[in-house]
Design an enzyme around this catalytic site. Structure first.
Site, PDB file in Angstrom:
ATOM      1  N   ARG A 199     -10.161   1.578   6.542  1.00 56.92           N
ATOM      2  CA  ARG A 199      -9.669   0.868   5.359  1.00 56.92           C
ATOM      3  C   ARG A 199     -10.670   0.916   4.203  1.00 56.92           C
ATOM      4  O   ARG A 199     -10.295   0.848   3.042  1.00 56.92           O
ATOM      5  CB  ARG A 199      -9.408  -0.609   5.694  1.00 56.92           C
ATOM      6  CG  ARG A 199      -8.235  -0.839   6.631  1.00 56.92           C
ATOM      7  CD  ARG A 199      -7.850  -2.316   6.608  1.00 56.92           C
ATOM      8  NE  ARG A 199      -7.029  -2.709   7.736  1.00 56.92           N
ATOM      9  CZ  ARG A 199      -5.694  -2.586   7.775  1.00 56.92           C
ATOM     10  NH1 ARG A 199      -5.051  -2.058   6.751  1.00 56.92           N
ATOM     11  NH2 ARG A 199      -5.023  -2.976   8.831  1.00 56.92           N
ATOM     12  N   PHE A 245      -0.029  11.467   7.423  1.00 54.76           N
ATOM     13  CA  PHE A 245      -0.610  10.164   7.702  1.00 54.76           C
ATOM     14  C   PHE A 245      -1.912  10.017   6.938  1.00 54.76           C
ATOM     15  O   PHE A 245      -2.839  10.800   7.119  1.00 54.76           O
ATOM     16  CB  PHE A 245      -0.839   9.952   9.195  1.00 54.76           C
ATOM     17  CG  PHE A 245      -1.084   8.516   9.522  1.00 54.76           C
ATOM     18  CD1 PHE A 245      -0.023   7.628   9.678  1.00 54.76           C
ATOM     19  CD2 PHE A 245      -2.379   8.023   9.624  1.00 54.76           C
ATOM     20  CE1 PHE A 245      -0.244   6.286   9.947  1.00 54.76           C
ATOM     21  CE2 PHE A 245      -2.608   6.676   9.895  1.00 54.76           C
ATOM     22  CZ  PHE A 245      -1.535   5.816  10.053  1.00 54.76           C
ATOM     23  N   ASP A 267       0.818  -1.213   0.000  1.00 52.87           N
ATOM     24  CA  ASP A 267       0.000   0.000   0.000  1.00 52.87           C
ATOM     25  C   ASP A 267       0.851   1.262   0.000  1.00 52.87           C
ATOM     26  O   ASP A 267       0.643   2.170  -0.788  1.00 52.87           O
ATOM     27  CB  ASP A 267      -1.009  -0.006   1.167  1.00 52.87           C
ATOM     28  CG  ASP A 267      -0.356  -0.284   2.529  1.00 52.87           C
ATOM     29  OD1 ASP A 267       0.886  -0.389   2.608  1.00 52.87           O
ATOM     30  OD2 ASP A 267      -1.101  -0.398   3.513  1.00 52.87           O
ATOM     31  N   ASP A 318       7.030   3.792   3.630  1.00 48.59           N
ATOM     32  CA  ASP A 318       7.374   4.882   4.548  1.00 48.59           C
ATOM     33  C   ASP A 318       8.840   4.747   4.954  1.00 48.59           C
ATOM     34  O   ASP A 318       9.717   5.272   4.271  1.00 48.59           O
ATOM     35  CB  ASP A 318       6.415   4.840   5.744  1.00 48.59           C
ATOM     36  CG  ASP A 318       6.612   6.012   6.694  1.00 48.59           C
ATOM     37  OD1 ASP A 318       7.285   6.979   6.326  1.00 48.59           O
ATOM     38  OD2 ASP A 318       6.089   5.957   7.826  1.00 48.59           O
TER      39      ASP A 318
HETATM   40  P1  IMP Z   1       7.415   1.070   6.505  1.00 50.69           P
HETATM   41  O1  IMP Z   1       7.887  -0.288   6.944  1.00 50.69           O
HETATM   42  O2  IMP Z   1       7.784   2.152   7.492  1.00 50.69           O
HETATM   43  O3  IMP Z   1       7.823   1.420   5.099  1.00 50.69           O
HETATM   44  O4  IMP Z   1       5.857   1.085   6.617  1.00 50.69           O
HETATM   45  C1  IMP Z   1       5.024   0.484   5.705  1.00 50.69           C
HETATM   46  C2  IMP Z   1       3.726   0.140   6.382  1.00 50.69           C
HETATM   47  O5  IMP Z   1       3.373   1.115   7.352  1.00 50.69           O
HETATM   48  C3  IMP Z   1       2.598   0.149   5.382  1.00 50.69           C
HETATM   49  O6  IMP Z   1       2.372  -1.142   4.909  1.00 50.69           O
HETATM   50  C4  IMP Z   1       1.438   0.666   6.182  1.00 50.69           C
HETATM   51  O7  IMP Z   1       0.736  -0.406   6.771  1.00 50.69           O
HETATM   52  C5  IMP Z   1       2.033   1.496   7.274  1.00 50.69           C
HETATM   53  N1  IMP Z   1       1.974   2.960   6.994  1.00 50.69           N
HETATM   54  C6  IMP Z   1       2.982   3.797   6.684  1.00 50.69           C
HETATM   55  N2  IMP Z   1       2.552   5.051   6.481  1.00 50.69           N
HETATM   56  C7  IMP Z   1       1.213   5.002   6.659  1.00 50.69           C
HETATM   57  C8  IMP Z   1       0.176   5.986   6.567  1.00 50.69           C
HETATM   58  O8  IMP Z   1       0.365   7.181   6.258  1.00 50.69           O
HETATM   59  N3  IMP Z   1      -1.085   5.539   6.821  1.00 50.69           N
HETATM   60  C9  IMP Z   1      -1.373   4.249   7.145  1.00 50.69           C
HETATM   61  N4  IMP Z   1      -0.443   3.299   7.234  1.00 50.69           N
HETATM   62  C10 IMP Z   1       0.853   3.674   6.999  1.00 50.69           C
HETATM   63 MG    MG Z   2      -1.207  -0.575   8.708  1.00 48.95          MG
END
Ligand code: IMP
Ligand code: MG
Length: 180
Positions: A169, A156, A103, A106
């Site tokens: 969701r 966010f 999705d 980050d």
């Molecule tokens: P990462 O491991 O920090 O890259 O995070 C990825 C996961 O964090 C995604 O699969 C999302 O589930 C969650 N995530 C990151 N940013 C957001 C956001 O802005 N809204 C909701 N979920 C997020």
């Molecule tokens: Mg999540």
């Protein structure tokens, strides 16, 4: 369709459903061109399910789908930096052209972990499709994302699969969640 926010929160539409749908169709066409022999789509639960469902229907080459479950966020808005596998794939990906469907990127921790796990299962190729890319100061690891739907600002967001504590969701749009 307007969805009501929970008390003490507000939702601002960032990407309306129509714009998401148009972009997903473009990505599907691009994937069709890049994978003439078909593709094995693996969606990361639960956030990528909506994106997977639309993306798969925008692909006309042979496609198979599977799911992998991961937990890292809990109730918070930033990554704990720790990733755990909560559901494994049903089948083997050995020799397959795999596209990992996410999705949002980050910090990059989730994708780095999963790419490492899947690489060891010897797919023929392994790439990433992410609906959203959030270039942020939290980016700990570089991630090579072959297909990006949209680059968004460091806010966010919820909707179209993305949650906050499992809420929102089901929104058809991607919205910025603002808490008062
Ligand atoms: P990462 O491991 O920090 O890259 O995070 C990825 C996961 O964090 C995604 O699969 C999302 O589930 C969650 N995530 C990151 N940013 C957001 C956001 O802005 N809204 C909701 N979920 C997020
Ligand atoms: Mg999540």
């Amino acid at each position: 369709m307007a969805v009501e926010p929970l008390p003490a929160a507000s939702l601002r539409v960032l990407l309306p459903a129509s714009k998401i749908q148009a972009r997903v169709r473009e990505l599907g066409a691009q994937i069709d061109r890049d994978y003439p022999g078909g593709v094995y789509l693996i969606a990361i639960l639960k956030g990528a399910c909506f994106f997977l469902a639309d993306l798969a229907r925008a692909i006309s080459r042979p496609a198979r789908i599977d799911f992998i479950g991961i937990s890292s966020y809990g109730q918070r808005k930033t990554s704990s930096g720790e990733v755990q596998l909560t559901k494994d794939l049903d089948g083997s990906i050995e020799g397959a052209d795999v596209l990992l469907v996410e999705d949002i990127v980050d910090s990059g921790v989730t994708l780095n972990y999963l790419l490492h796990v899947l690489e060891q299962r010897r797919p023929r190729s392994l790439r990433v499709a992410a609906l959203l890319d959030k270039p942020s100061p939290r980016r700990l690891r570089p991630v090579d994302v072959a297909y990006v739907g949209f680059e968004i600002p460091d806010e966010f967001v919820v909707g179209y699969g993305l949650d906050h504590a499992e809420n929102y969701r089901h929104l058809p749009d991607v919205c910025v969640l603002e808490e008062r």
